[in-house]
Design a protein around this motif. Structure first.
Motif, PDB file in Angstrom:
ATOM      1  N   THR A   7       0.809  -1.193  -0.122  1.00  0.00           N
ATOM      2  CA  THR A   7       0.005  -0.093   0.025  1.00  0.00           C
ATOM      3  C   THR A   7       0.980   1.276  -0.106  1.00  0.00           C
ATOM      4  N   LYS A   8       0.160   2.379  -0.073  1.00  0.00           N
ATOM      5  CA  LYS A   8       0.866   3.666  -0.277  1.00  0.00           C
ATOM      6  C   LYS A   8       2.097   3.839   0.698  1.00  0.00           C
ATOM      7  N   THR A   9       1.587   3.629   2.116  1.00  0.00           N
ATOM      8  CA  THR A   9       2.373   3.909   3.160  1.00  0.00           C
ATOM      9  C   THR A   9       3.819   2.943   3.517  1.00  0.00           C
ATOM     10  N   TYR A  10       3.656   1.931   2.151  1.00  0.00           N
ATOM     11  CA  TYR A  10       4.661   0.935   2.401  1.00  0.00           C
ATOM     12  C   TYR A  10       5.340   0.605   1.199  1.00  0.00           C
ATOM     13  N   GLN A  11       5.343   1.683   0.213  1.00  0.00           N
ATOM     14  CA  GLN A  11       5.513   1.544  -0.987  1.00  0.00           C
ATOM     15  C   GLN A  11       7.249   1.297  -1.242  1.00  0.00           C
ATOM     16  N   THR A  12       8.033   2.168  -0.384  1.00  0.00           N
ATOM     17  CA  THR A  12       9.115   2.025  -0.756  1.00  0.00           C
ATOM     18  C   THR A  12       9.854   1.288   0.604  1.00  0.00           C
ATOM     19  N   THR A  13      11.070   0.839   0.495  1.00  0.00           N
ATOM     20  CA  THR A  13      11.853  -0.101   1.553  1.00  0.00           C
ATOM     21  C   THR A  13      12.076   0.759   2.688  1.00  0.00           C
ATOM     22  N   SER A  14      12.428   2.092   2.610  1.00  0.00           N
ATOM     23  CA  SER A  14      12.588   3.004   3.639  1.00  0.00           C
ATOM     24  C   SER A  14      11.082   3.145   4.513  1.00  0.00           C
ATOM     25  N   LEU A  15      10.160   3.188   3.798  1.00  0.00           N
ATOM     26  CA  LEU A  15       8.872   3.420   4.333  1.00  0.00           C
ATOM     27  C   LEU A  15       8.107   2.366   4.837  1.00  0.00           C
ATOM     28  N   ALA A  16       8.553   1.318   4.436  1.00  0.00           N
ATOM     29  CA  ALA A  16       8.141  -0.241   5.037  1.00  0.00           C
ATOM     30  C   ALA A  16       8.910  -0.387   6.205  1.00  0.00           C
ATOM     31  N   PHE A  17      10.202  -0.111   6.438  1.00  0.00           N
ATOM     32  CA  PHE A  17      10.981  -0.264   7.733  1.00  0.00           C
ATOM     33  C   PHE A  17      10.464   0.809   8.550  1.00  0.00           C
ATOM     34  N   THR A  18      10.252   1.902   8.309  1.00  0.00           N
ATOM     35  CA  THR A  18       9.788   2.810   9.250  1.00  0.00           C
ATOM     36  C   THR A  18       8.463   2.620   9.890  1.00  0.00           C
ATOM     37  N   ASN A  19       7.315   2.262   8.938  1.00  0.00           N
ATOM     38  CA  ASN A  19       6.213   1.769   9.441  1.00  0.00           C
ATOM     39  C   ASN A  19       6.115   0.469  10.298  1.00  0.00           C
ATOM     40  N   GLY A  20       6.949  -0.372   9.959  1.00  0.00           N
ATOM     41  CA  GLY A  20       7.195  -1.536  10.685  1.00  0.00           C
ATOM     42  C   GLY A  20       7.771  -1.531  12.158  1.00  0.00           C
ATOM     43  N   LEU A  21       8.751  -0.595  12.166  1.00  0.00           N
ATOM     44  CA  LEU A  21       9.236   0.185  13.275  1.00  0.00           C
ATOM     45  C   LEU A  21       8.045   0.596  14.265  1.00  0.00           C
ATOM     46  N   MET A  22       7.053   1.408  13.817  1.00  0.00           N
ATOM     47  CA  MET A  22       5.979   2.096  14.331  1.00  0.00           C
ATOM     48  C   MET A  22       4.973   1.126  14.720  1.00  0.00           C
TER      49      MET A  22
ATOM     50  N   TRP B 250      11.247  12.530  20.928  1.00  0.00           N
ATOM     51  CA  TRP B 250      11.594  12.528  22.270  1.00  0.00           C
ATOM     52  C   TRP B 250      13.168  12.301  22.559  1.00  0.00           C
ATOM     53  N   LEU B 251      13.708  11.410  21.484  1.00  0.00           N
ATOM     54  CA  LEU B 251      15.048  10.927  21.527  1.00  0.00           C
ATOM     55  C   LEU B 251      16.157  11.874  21.578  1.00  0.00           C
ATOM     56  N   ASN B 252      15.706  13.101  20.970  1.00  0.00           N
ATOM     57  CA  ASN B 252      16.554  14.265  20.936  1.00  0.00           C
ATOM     58  C   ASN B 252      16.714  14.906  22.264  1.00  0.00           C
ATOM     59  N   TYR B 253      15.667  15.062  23.038  1.00  0.00           N
ATOM     60  CA  TYR B 253      15.638  15.481  24.148  1.00  0.00           C
ATOM     61  C   TYR B 253      16.102  14.609  25.423  1.00  0.00           C
ATOM     62  N   ALA B 254      16.091  13.464  25.111  1.00  0.00           N
ATOM     63  CA  ALA B 254      16.603  12.501  25.939  1.00  0.00           C
ATOM     64  C   ALA B 254      18.099  12.526  25.905  1.00  0.00           C
TER      65      ALA B 254
ATOM     66  N   VAL C  51      15.195  21.225  17.737  1.00  0.00           N
ATOM     67  CA  VAL C  51      15.896  20.413  18.211  1.00  0.00           C
ATOM     68  C   VAL C  51      15.678  19.084  17.666  1.00  0.00           C
ATOM     69  N   ASN C  52      16.400  18.952  16.406  1.00  0.00           N
ATOM     70  CA  ASN C  52      15.923  17.542  15.566  1.00  0.00           C
ATOM     71  C   ASN C  52      17.442  17.207  15.048  1.00  0.00           C
ATOM     72  N   PHE C  53      18.524  16.905  15.884  1.00  0.00           N
ATOM     73  CA  PHE C  53      19.841  16.232  15.222  1.00  0.00           C
ATOM     74  C   PHE C  53      19.726  15.087  15.246  1.00  0.00           C
ATOM     75  N   LEU C  54      18.909  14.318  15.573  1.00  0.00           N
ATOM     76  CA  LEU C  54      18.833  12.886  15.397  1.00  0.00           C
ATOM     77  C   LEU C  54      17.669  12.379  14.184  1.00  0.00           C
ATOM     78  N   PRO C  55      17.988  11.639  13.160  1.00  0.00           N
ATOM     79  CA  PRO C  55      17.172  11.550  12.075  1.00  0.00           C
ATOM     80  C   PRO C  55      16.209  10.399  12.266  1.00  0.00           C
ATOM     81  N   VAL C  56      15.189  11.023  13.352  1.00  0.00           N
ATOM     82  CA  VAL C  56      14.303   9.828  13.466  1.00  0.00           C
ATOM     83  C   VAL C  56      12.662  10.364  13.132  1.00  0.00           C
ATOM     84  N   PRO C  57      11.697   9.371  13.214  1.00  0.00           N
ATOM     85  CA  PRO C  57      10.381   9.847  12.716  1.00  0.00           C
ATOM     86  C   PRO C  57       9.877  10.758  13.927  1.00  0.00           C
TER      87      PRO C  57
END
Length: 444
Positions: free
Chosen positions: A181-196, A422-426, A411-417
């Motif tokens: 589906t649209k939210t899983y079309q690329t490998t990067s999207l699939a990986f990120t949505n799998g994480l979520m 919150w990982l940036n602030y942690a 405050v977005n120096f970590l490349p995270v979704p």
């Protein structure tokens, strides 16, 4: 089989831990992910397993590694007030306010509701919840028997029930994996949505709680030294993690191969119901009920046991048995509001607690690196907690302040979704805490 389990207690404990983790949500999420990921399933599953298996595994192991007596002990390293407040809120959330009643209502809605006429749904749900909570109480009333009752009896039956469905799906797949589906079309999207999706199982919250059950169990079976407790805890956790990963892979495969027959379903529940009916007809409904019933029952028992044990420590003038009875009665009352209401009410609290839980897991592993200094715990928890609290209030009550949002976004120096911002602030809090260790002297 039983002789093997008795000779290798950590295997039984691992089976018990798997069953404690494995609720209905652990069936629904991978099935839904499979349908949407399609041909990108393998990439999506890597992300799902990292968050849905790896993080809970770390949560259990950190309790054995950190030397903390329990979650209250670990969280109190950031201060006693925070420790008591956080731990109490976490136990109430994964206990009588949300997770325990959800196990009963999910079992009813997935397993029995299709057999009940709509006009009788309310009374039928109440009767089933009464039975479900009574059985939970009976199993939880003797925590020393959890390994024997769950690890050596209930879990093998649960696994066997799932194996029947898995084998059928492998021998006769419903079809081929479709385009994602649209939210899983690329490998990067699939990986990120799998994480979520793995993140959304919320098993990391329970891992710190179930970790104590595992530690108590390995001690009961003879582990005495810190090294023995850690080794057996780690072995048990790895067994549970491997089983979780295997089940997730097979269930997600059922979802991926079902689209051509079932179409895209709105939830994983529709996938499972459709799959069991496709393979076994009306008997499939019974099979699905057995799987969901056992999965939810073991989770419910584990949560009642953990919550009652915690409240005994917090206020020991009330007995474990009394707490267990009160928890099941309260859960029965909440469960009658229905699954949708329970989920909706719990989301804000979970959004607040999850980052703090993950931070405590990470700090537990890094404890020796910074010498267990309280200032590091305080700074990391403070920065994470303030960000999570603002995000929770802003999203729940629609009180977002644009100026604050803009400042936080910088405050977005970590490349995270976005959900992991919150990982940036942690990290800011952790670095600040490390710096302050050179200036702040602490009493040993």
């Amino acid at each position: 089989m039983l002789k093997f389990l008795k000779k290798n207690p950590y295997v039984s404990i691992g089976l018990m831990l798997f069953a404690l983790f494995f609720g209905a949500g652990n069936l629904i999420f991978p099935a839904f992910l499979g349908q949407n990921a399609g041909t990108n399933l393998s990439t999506a599953m890597i992300g799902f397993i990292i968050m849905g298996v790896g993080l809970p595994l770390l949560g259990v192991i950190v309790m054995g590694y950190s030397g903390a007596e329990d979650l209250l002990d670990l969280s109190s390293r950031a201060g006693k007030v925070f420790g008591v407040s956080f731990t109490t809120l976490l136990y109430l959330t994964i206990g009588p306010f949300f997770a325990i009643p959800r196990t009963g209502t999910t079992t009813y809605e997935l397993g029995l509701s299709s057999f009940v006429a709509p006009e009788n749904a309310t009374i039928a749900q109440a009767i089933f919840l009464a039975f479900f909570m009574a059985l939970t109480l009976w199993l939880a009333i003797s925590p020393n028997k959890l390994v024997d009752r769950i690890g050596t009896v209930i879990t093998p039956v649960l696994l066997l029930s799932m194996v029947v469905l898995i084998i059928a799906s492998l021998v006769k797949p419903m079809g081929l994996a479709q385009e994602p589906t649209k939210t899983y079309q690329t490998t990067s999207l699939a990986f990120t949505n799998g994480l979520m999706e793995g993140y959304n199982t919320m098993d990391a919250l329970a891992s710190l709680v179930f970790g104590i059950i595992v530690i108590n169990s390995v001690k009961l079976y003879g582990a005495k030294t810190k090294k023995e407790v850690f080794n057996n805890t780690a072995k048990s956790a790895i067994i549970a993690a491997l089983l979780l990963a295997l089940v997730y892979v097979f269930i997600s495969n059922i979802g991926a191969t079902s689209v051509s027959v079932l179409g895209l379903q709105k939830t994983g529940a529709g996938v499972l119901t459709g799959a069991t009916t496709y393979y076994f007809g009306n008997v499939g409904k019974l099979l699905l009920f057995v799987i969901v019933f056992l999965a939810c029952l073991t989770t419910s028992v584990g949560l009642v046991t953990a919550c009652a044990s915690f409240f005994v420590r917090l206020y020991d003038k009330v007995s474990y048995k009394t707490y267990a009875i009160a928890l099941t009665l309260f859960s029965f009352a909440v469960g009658n509001y229905g699954l949708a209401a329970i989920i909706q009410g719990a989301v804000p609290v979970l959004v607040l607690l999850y980052p703090l839980t993950m931070v405590l897991i990470l700090l537990g592993f890094l404890n020796n690196f910074f010498g267990g200094k309280k200032v590091v715990y305080v700074c990391t928890v403070l920065f994470t907690g303030l960000f999570s609290l603002y995000s929770t209030v802003a999203s729940t009550f629609k009180l977002a302040v644009p100026a604050v949002d803009n400042a936080l976004a910088k405050v977005n120096f970590l490349p995270v979704p976005a959900d992991f911002a919150w990982l940036n602030y942690a990290l800011v809090g952790f670095v600040l805490g490390i710096v302050l260790t050179f200036f702040v002297k602490e009493n040993k």
